[in-house]
Design an enzyme around this catalytic site. Sequence first.
Site, PDB file in Angstrom:
ATOM      1  CB  ALA A   1       0.731   1.297   3.346  1.00 15.43           C
TER       2      ALA A   1
ATOM      3  CG  ASN B   1       0.823   5.239  -5.648  1.00 21.13           C
ATOM      4  OD1 ASN B   1      -0.295   5.093  -5.769  1.00 21.13           O
ATOM      5  ND2 ASN B   1       1.700   4.520  -6.013  1.00 21.13           N
TER       6      ASN B   1
ATOM      7  CD  GLN C   1       2.384   8.340  -1.866  1.00 24.46           C
ATOM      8  OE1 GLN C   1       3.196   9.694  -1.446  1.00 24.46           O
ATOM      9  NE2 GLN C   1       3.293   7.266  -1.988  1.00 24.46           N
TER      10      GLN C   1
ATOM     11  CB  SER D   1       3.301   3.363   4.687  1.00 23.64           C
ATOM     12  OG  SER D   1       4.843   2.903   4.531  1.00 23.64           O
ATOM     13  CB  ALA D   2       6.881   4.324   9.293  1.00 20.41           C
ATOM     14  CG  HIS D   3       8.712   3.569   3.658  1.00 21.11           C
ATOM     15  ND1 HIS D   3       8.904   3.910   2.413  1.00 21.11           N
ATOM     16  CD2 HIS D   3       7.503   2.654   3.564  1.00 21.11           C
ATOM     17  CE1 HIS D   3       8.082   2.914   1.577  1.00 21.11           C
ATOM     18  NE2 HIS D   3       7.343   2.285   2.331  1.00 21.11           N
TER      19      HIS D   3
ATOM     20  CB  THR E   1       7.876  -9.972  18.809  1.00 22.00           C
ATOM     21  OG1 THR E   1       7.631 -11.212  19.550  1.00 22.00           O
ATOM     22  CG2 THR E   1       8.565  -8.962  19.523  1.00 22.00           C
TER      23      THR E   1
ATOM     24  CB  CYS F   1       5.438  -2.095  -6.981  1.00 19.64           C
ATOM     25  SG  CYS F   1       4.015  -0.763  -6.795  1.00 19.64           S
TER      26      CYS F   1
HETATM   27  C1  LIG Z   1       4.077   3.201  -0.546  1.00 11.17           C
HETATM   28  C2  LIG Z   1       2.330   2.948  -0.547  1.00 11.17           C
HETATM   29  C3  LIG Z   1       1.872   2.024  -0.179  1.00 11.17           C
HETATM   30  C4  LIG Z   1       2.750   0.630   0.300  1.00 11.17           C
HETATM   31  O1  LIG Z   1       3.238   0.819   1.695  1.00 11.17           O
HETATM   32  P1  LIG Z   1       4.439   0.071   2.391  1.00 11.17           P
HETATM   33  O2  LIG Z   1       4.613   0.622   3.621  1.00 11.17           O
HETATM   34  O3  LIG Z   1       5.866   0.089   1.431  1.00 11.17           O
HETATM   35  O4  LIG Z   1       3.974  -1.676   2.259  1.00 11.17           O
HETATM   36  C5  LIG Z   1       0.722   1.533  -0.175  1.00 11.17           C
HETATM   37  N1  LIG Z   1      -0.125   2.525  -0.804  1.00 11.17           N
HETATM   38  C6  LIG Z   1       0.315   3.739  -1.227  1.00 11.17           C
HETATM   39  C7  LIG Z   1      -0.544   4.736  -1.628  1.00 11.17           C
HETATM   40  C8  LIG Z   1       1.681   3.839  -0.995  1.00 11.17           C
HETATM   41  O5  LIG Z   1       2.177   5.254  -1.468  1.00 11.17           O
END
Ligand SMILES: *Cc1c(COP(=O)(O)O)cnc(C)c1O
Length: 374
Positions: free
Chosen positions: A72, A152, A180, A200-202, A238, A323
């Site tokens: 993200a 977040n 989120q 974001s996948a994680h 890639t 962060c």
């Molecule tokens: C975690 C997060 C991001 C960053 O995503 P990454 O995939 O870790 O770079 C950006 N915006 C929000 C609201 C998030 O919670």
Amino acid sequence: MPPIYMDSHATTPVDPRVLEAMLPFFTEHFGNASSRNHPFGWKAGKAVETAREQIAPLIGARFRDVVFTSGATESNNLAIKGAAARAPEGRRHVVTLATEHRSVLDPCRSLEQGGFRVTYLGVRPDGLVDLGELEAAVTDGTLLVSVMAANNEIGVLQPLKEIGRIAKSRGALFHCDAAQAAGTVPIDARALELDLVSLSAHKIYGPKGVGVLYVAKNVHLEPLVDGGGHERGFRSGTLDVPGIVGFGAAAEICRHTSAEETRRLRALRDRLWNGLRSDRVHANGSMEHRLPQNLNVRVDGAHGDELLKSLASEVAISSGAACATTSAEPSHVLKALGLSDAQARASLRFGLGRHNTEAEVDRVIELVRCRVGS
Ligand SMILES: *Cc1c(COP(=O)(O)O)cnc(C)c1O
């Protein structure tokens, strides 16, 4: 015993079903998704397109508008800097919120270096945007309105429909960081007239290092990375096939479980809140317009760092964004709600997840109450 994990806004573990889907794409099906001349490439390419089809419904998108990125952070950078680099004459203004993620705020700062004007709107004490202020800020010279779906830190949900209507009435693009919200809160990019959406996948039990930018038809962006013209030219390089397959599997699981999971998480969160609230423990941000899995509280008179340190071996929570926690700065989100530095530092963020149980919530209530002395 590892601590109880309640920091799901920072990241979530990869769901075992997701890992299982990914594994063959590291070894057996290792092909390059862009290789057109043999079955190794075809297999990988097909898996990427399946993932695109699995992810698109999370945000009501057409699968061909889904662009894969490294996360993200990259999606937000591409949306903001990419749109700015293609800004028509007379649209060199961006409107965003003071409570956005750093990966939105920092690209906006960099636009300012390039001669753009950026309006960072404050929020109401409950964390929601003031729609009257937004309406006054967005003009016919505004290129882009960037507002996140769910915060977040405090989980507050912004009124996307009204924001989109205001952006569109002035001909501005509407970008939404939905990292989120996706997976728990339904988002319909086309119904909401969103032009750009970051995922974001994680954050949804997929792997780290994979993301998506939804780019609506007819939206022009300058790529950040040039090369082989992958992803409709928006993002060369890639593709991370195993990661993308994992993102697809994670999205598919969310789609099938999210209504029920949302109810379960909300019940757990309410249990946590009812267990913690006291005349010294207050919620930060609206409890009504909020992600079901989020709680953020401030503890009067507490020293946040010490409180977190004393809890760290038993419960993994944080005081703010992952962060920002290495810096001594109090959360910019909590400051935007009007909290003092001391109040912001004495705040705890809980992010519940798929793995959390009622017994864990009860244990965390006990631990926190004991440390806080309430
Ligand atoms: C975690 C997060 C991001 C960053 O995503 P990454 O995939 O870790 O770079 C950006 N915006 C929000 C609201 C998030 O919670």
